[in-house]
Scaffold this motif. Structure first.
Motif, PDB file in Angstrom:
ATOM      1  N   ILE A 203       0.809  -0.970   0.358  1.00 20.81           N
ATOM      2  CA  ILE A 203       0.458   0.286   0.062  1.00 20.81           C
ATOM      3  C   ILE A 203       0.785   1.485  -0.298  1.00 20.81           C
ATOM      4  N   GLU A 204       1.095   1.908  -0.881  1.00 21.88           N
ATOM      5  CA  GLU A 204       1.326   3.285  -1.008  1.00 21.88           C
ATOM      6  C   GLU A 204       1.018   4.218   0.427  1.00 21.88           C
ATOM      7  N   GLU A 205       1.959   5.441   0.392  1.00 26.19           N
ATOM      8  CA  GLU A 205       1.029   6.307   1.168  1.00 26.19           C
ATOM      9  C   GLU A 205       0.967   5.664   2.068  1.00 26.19           C
ATOM     10  N   PRO A 206       0.463   4.780   2.720  1.00 24.32           N
ATOM     11  CA  PRO A 206       0.028   4.084   3.854  1.00 24.32           C
ATOM     12  C   PRO A 206      -0.057   4.995   5.006  1.00 24.32           C
ATOM     13  N   ARG A 207      -0.999   4.860   6.208  1.00 26.55           N
ATOM     14  CA  ARG A 207      -1.424   5.388   7.462  1.00 26.55           C
ATOM     15  C   ARG A 207      -1.260   4.708   8.271  1.00 26.55           C
ATOM     16  N   HIS A 208      -0.984   3.685   9.177  1.00 28.20           N
ATOM     17  CA  HIS A 208      -0.668   2.865  10.327  1.00 28.20           C
ATOM     18  C   HIS A 208      -1.529   3.440  11.054  1.00 28.20           C
ATOM     19  N   ILE A 209      -2.847   3.152  11.190  1.00 29.42           N
ATOM     20  CA  ILE A 209      -4.245   3.046  11.853  1.00 29.42           C
ATOM     21  C   ILE A 209      -5.195   1.845  13.000  1.00 29.42           C
ATOM     22  N   GLU A 210      -4.862   1.615  14.276  1.00 29.45           N
ATOM     23  CA  GLU A 210      -5.484   1.044  14.758  1.00 29.45           C
ATOM     24  C   GLU A 210      -6.835   1.640  15.227  1.00 29.45           C
ATOM     25  N   ILE A 211      -7.611   0.339  15.828  1.00 24.26           N
ATOM     26  CA  ILE A 211      -8.909   0.810  16.723  1.00 24.26           C
ATOM     27  C   ILE A 211      -9.259  -0.390  17.915  1.00 24.26           C
ATOM     28  N   GLN A 212      -8.954   0.691  18.770  1.00 28.37           N
ATOM     29  CA  GLN A 212      -8.706   0.067  20.009  1.00 28.37           C
ATOM     30  C   GLN A 212     -10.045  -0.922  20.517  1.00 28.37           C
ATOM     31  N   ILE A 213      -9.977  -1.673  21.020  1.00 25.31           N
ATOM     32  CA  ILE A 213     -11.539  -2.687  20.903  1.00 25.31           C
ATOM     33  C   ILE A 213     -11.273  -3.641  22.482  1.00 25.31           C
ATOM     34  N   VAL A 214     -12.303  -3.623  23.364  1.00 35.13           N
ATOM     35  CA  VAL A 214     -12.148  -4.585  24.381  1.00 35.13           C
ATOM     36  C   VAL A 214     -13.894  -5.906  23.825  1.00 35.13           C
ATOM     37  N   GLY A 215     -12.953  -6.628  24.278  1.00 35.48           N
ATOM     38  CA  GLY A 215     -14.641  -8.155  24.049  1.00 35.48           C
ATOM     39  C   GLY A 215     -15.096  -8.888  25.636  1.00 35.48           C
ATOM     40  N   ASP A 216     -15.755  -9.268  26.267  1.00 34.39           N
ATOM     41  CA  ASP A 216     -16.178  -9.879  27.375  1.00 34.39           C
ATOM     42  C   ASP A 216     -16.500 -10.821  27.152  1.00 34.39           C
ATOM     43  N   SER A 217     -16.644 -11.878  27.859  1.00 34.55           N
ATOM     44  CA  SER A 217     -16.430 -13.546  28.005  1.00 34.55           C
ATOM     45  C   SER A 217     -17.731 -13.920  27.657  1.00 34.55           C
ATOM     46  N   TYR A 218     -18.890 -12.885  27.099  1.00 30.91           N
ATOM     47  CA  TYR A 218     -20.387 -13.734  26.381  1.00 30.91           C
ATOM     48  C   TYR A 218     -20.544 -13.334  25.214  1.00 30.91           C
ATOM     49  N   GLY A 219     -19.575 -12.960  24.594  1.00 26.70           N
ATOM     50  CA  GLY A 219     -19.507 -12.098  22.810  1.00 26.70           C
ATOM     51  C   GLY A 219     -19.490 -11.277  22.602  1.00 26.70           C
ATOM     52  N   LYS A 220     -19.523 -10.004  23.727  1.00 27.95           N
ATOM     53  CA  LYS A 220     -20.102  -9.406  23.336  1.00 27.95           C
ATOM     54  C   LYS A 220     -18.701  -8.090  23.202  1.00 27.95           C
ATOM     55  N   ALA A 221     -18.484  -6.952  21.860  1.00 32.53           N
ATOM     56  CA  ALA A 221     -17.694  -6.311  21.689  1.00 32.53           C
ATOM     57  C   ALA A 221     -18.014  -5.245  21.791  1.00 32.53           C
ATOM     58  N   CYS A 222     -17.060  -3.941  21.900  1.00 33.40           N
ATOM     59  CA  CYS A 222     -17.163  -2.317  21.518  1.00 33.40           C
ATOM     60  C   CYS A 222     -16.267  -2.027  21.584  1.00 33.40           C
ATOM     61  N   HIS A 223     -15.562  -1.126  20.726  1.00 32.08           N
ATOM     62  CA  HIS A 223     -14.809  -0.302  20.521  1.00 32.08           C
ATOM     63  C   HIS A 223     -14.976   1.097  21.583  1.00 32.08           C
ATOM     64  N   LEU A 224     -13.354   1.658  21.052  1.00 33.02           N
ATOM     65  CA  LEU A 224     -12.976   3.047  21.704  1.00 33.02           C
ATOM     66  C   LEU A 224     -12.087   4.010  21.137  1.00 33.02           C
ATOM     67  N   SER A 225     -12.380   3.979  19.646  1.00 25.97           N
ATOM     68  CA  SER A 225     -11.933   4.935  18.499  1.00 25.97           C
ATOM     69  C   SER A 225      -9.858   4.502  17.897  1.00 25.97           C
ATOM     70  N   GLU A 226      -9.539   5.461  17.674  1.00 25.58           N
ATOM     71  CA  GLU A 226      -8.775   5.231  16.913  1.00 25.58           C
ATOM     72  C   GLU A 226      -7.551   5.762  17.355  1.00 25.58           C
ATOM     73  N   ARG A 227      -6.604   5.071  17.112  1.00 17.56           N
ATOM     74  CA  ARG A 227      -4.903   6.118  17.831  1.00 17.56           C
ATOM     75  C   ARG A 227      -4.425   5.545  15.714  1.00 17.56           C
ATOM     76  N   ASP A 228      -3.574   7.049  15.908  1.00 13.21           N
ATOM     77  CA  ASP A 228      -2.587   6.857  14.853  1.00 13.21           C
ATOM     78  C   ASP A 228      -0.673   6.765  14.514  1.00 13.21           C
ATOM     79  N   CYS A 229      -0.600   5.726  14.182  1.00 13.90           N
ATOM     80  CA  CYS A 229       0.901   5.329  14.794  1.00 13.90           C
ATOM     81  C   CYS A 229       1.729   5.224  13.214  1.00 13.90           C
ATOM     82  N   SER A 230       2.171   6.445  12.767  1.00 15.35           N
ATOM     83  CA  SER A 230       2.462   6.816  11.620  1.00 15.35           C
ATOM     84  C   SER A 230       3.348   6.732  11.462  1.00 15.35           C
TER      85      SER A 230
END
Length: 446
Positions: A203-230
């Protein structure tokens, strides 16, 4: 709830976990090598156990020693931090066998997502966008040539068991493929004991962007938005920020939904990060999943007012998550302060800190285990502190970081403070116009 947690790590992350445990009323056990006997995590834990000599292989990676330390101290859970054994399926399974809760992913989840080729095929099944390339491990060089033609040059060869940039080669034309294949496999074998390779479209001119997630032991997950680590050097992150200056509300929703879909597809339990490459047209592609807490987790905590370590512990104890997603209300930047000489190709600079003055003030956070008189050992990663600032806007956060870096005094060893101070004045960084290639053209000013 757990009565006592052993932290199978060292340095600032061990201290970070100890602080949250104390606030939750949970006793803590520190483990340490002989090189870390004077580290603050040893001093502030309720108990401490020496697990071996300075070599990581004989201490922080020695599973039998860590399990023994947990058993003799009656710890009922182990928090692995990041690095070392945090993404080791064998260790996660070993904890389970000894009736000790591993605060992290199960061995099966780590196996599924820790191997990058496996992770990619899993994400394709989950319907998460992936970079075009091989669907799994490449059988041999003939297969490699065929996939490169189908994918279209330029391509990126990657070690399936890789990390930290090891076993990665960019290939721009067919005649360079054989040399890249041979050298990447050799490097991967030396670093990971495994020379399996996979391939992706570069991928040319890429940005490295990650999404923080948390999942529990009941199969449910949520996200806490992104971080730019480029901003990276040799695939090692130097600074991170949230929200990303490249992000739009629409892209944040799409990437957040994809990350939650990924987590729920594998019934992920714990805190984790879904990492994406984003091209200049804002197309995003799954890159990998980190089944652990990240070095850069504090900036997410600051913009959404959320203790990720606490949430890790609650989830591991069987507490369900709320399921709601979180979005940044402020802007936060983290600078990783390493004991390295930025004027000498970032050469590691272990030694004794003779003077230390840390910055303070509103919106300034320091995560560190060092102090004046501390001896930085040469045996481990060179990061000695994380400086985190938070403000209402990105411009205010940059100005706050400049002020904090100017206040930050470390003498006795070289550090990356001068690099970060110059970065905060760089026009491309200030404008938010940077990619993972940023450091290739960056030059330190004398």
């Amino acid at each position: 709830m757990f009565k006592k947690i052993l932290i199978a790590n060292r340095g600032e992350i061990a201290l970070r976990v100890i602080r949250t445990c104390k606030e939750m009323g949970i006793k803590t056990v520190a483990v340490y090598s002989t090189a870390d006997a004077e580290s603050l995590h040893v001093r502030f834990a309720d108990e401490a156990v020496c697990i071996g000599p300075p070599s990581s292989a004989e201490s922080y990676l020695k599973m039998s020693n860590i399990i023994s330390a947990a058993e003799i101290t009656n710890a009922d859970a182990i928090h692995p931090g990041y690095g070392f054994l945090s993404e080791n399926a064998k260790f996660s399974n070993l904890c389970e066998e000894h009736n000790i809760k591993f605060i992290g992913a199960t061995g099966a989840m780590i196996d599924q997502m820790g191997d990058k080729a496996n992770a990619k095929s899993t994400m394709i099944r989950a319907g998460v966008p992936c970079v075009p390339g091989s669907e799994g491990v490449i059988k041999d060089f003939e297969d490699c040539k065929k996939i490169a033609i189908e994918t279209g040059y330029p391509v990126m060869l990657k070690a399936s068991a890789g990390g930290g940039g090891k076993g990665m080669r960019a290939v721009w034309k067919a005649e360079d493929l054989k040399d890249a294949w041979d050298s990447a496999r050799q490097e991967s074998k030396a670093a990971f004991g495994n020379n399996d390779m996979y391939m992706e479209k570069l991928i040319e001119e890429p940005r490295h962007i990650e999404i923080q997630i948390v999942g529990d032991s009941y199969g449910k997950a949520c996200h806490l938005s992104e971080r730019d680590c480029s901003v990276q050097r040799r695939h090692q992150k130097l600074t991170e920020e949230t929200p990303s200056p490249f992000m739009t509300d629409e892209l944040r929703e799409k990437m957040g939904d994809a990350a939650v879909k990924a987590a729920e597809f594998i019934k992920y339990e714990g805190a984790g990060t879904v990492e994406f490459l984003v091209d200049k047209h804002r197309n995003f592609y799954f890159m990998e999943m980190n089944t652990r807490i990240q070095v850069e987790h504090p900036i997410t905590e600051e913009v959404v007012n959320y203790d990720l370590i606490r949430e890790q512990i609650l989830v591991a104890a069987g507490v369900p998550i709320s399921g709601k997603n979180y979005y940044p209300k402020l802007h936060s930047i983290e600078c990783r302060i390493n004991a390295e000489d930025p004027y000498n190709n970032f050469r590691p600079a272990p030694g004794r800190i003779t003077v230390l003055h840390t910055p303070g003030g509103h919106g300034v956070r320091m995560d560190t285990h060092v102090y004046a008189g501390y001896m930085i050992p040469p045996n481990y990663d060179s990061m000695i502190a994380k400086l985190i600032v938070t403000a209402q806007t990105r411009e205010e956060a940059i100005n706050k970081m400049k002020r904090a870096l100017d206040e930050f005094v470390i003498e006795g060893v070289k550090t990356t403070i001068p690099f970060h101070r110059q970065l905060m004045d760089h026009p491309d960084y200030v404008s938010g116009n940077y990619t993972t290639k940023f450091m290739e053209d960056f030059k330190m000013e004398a």
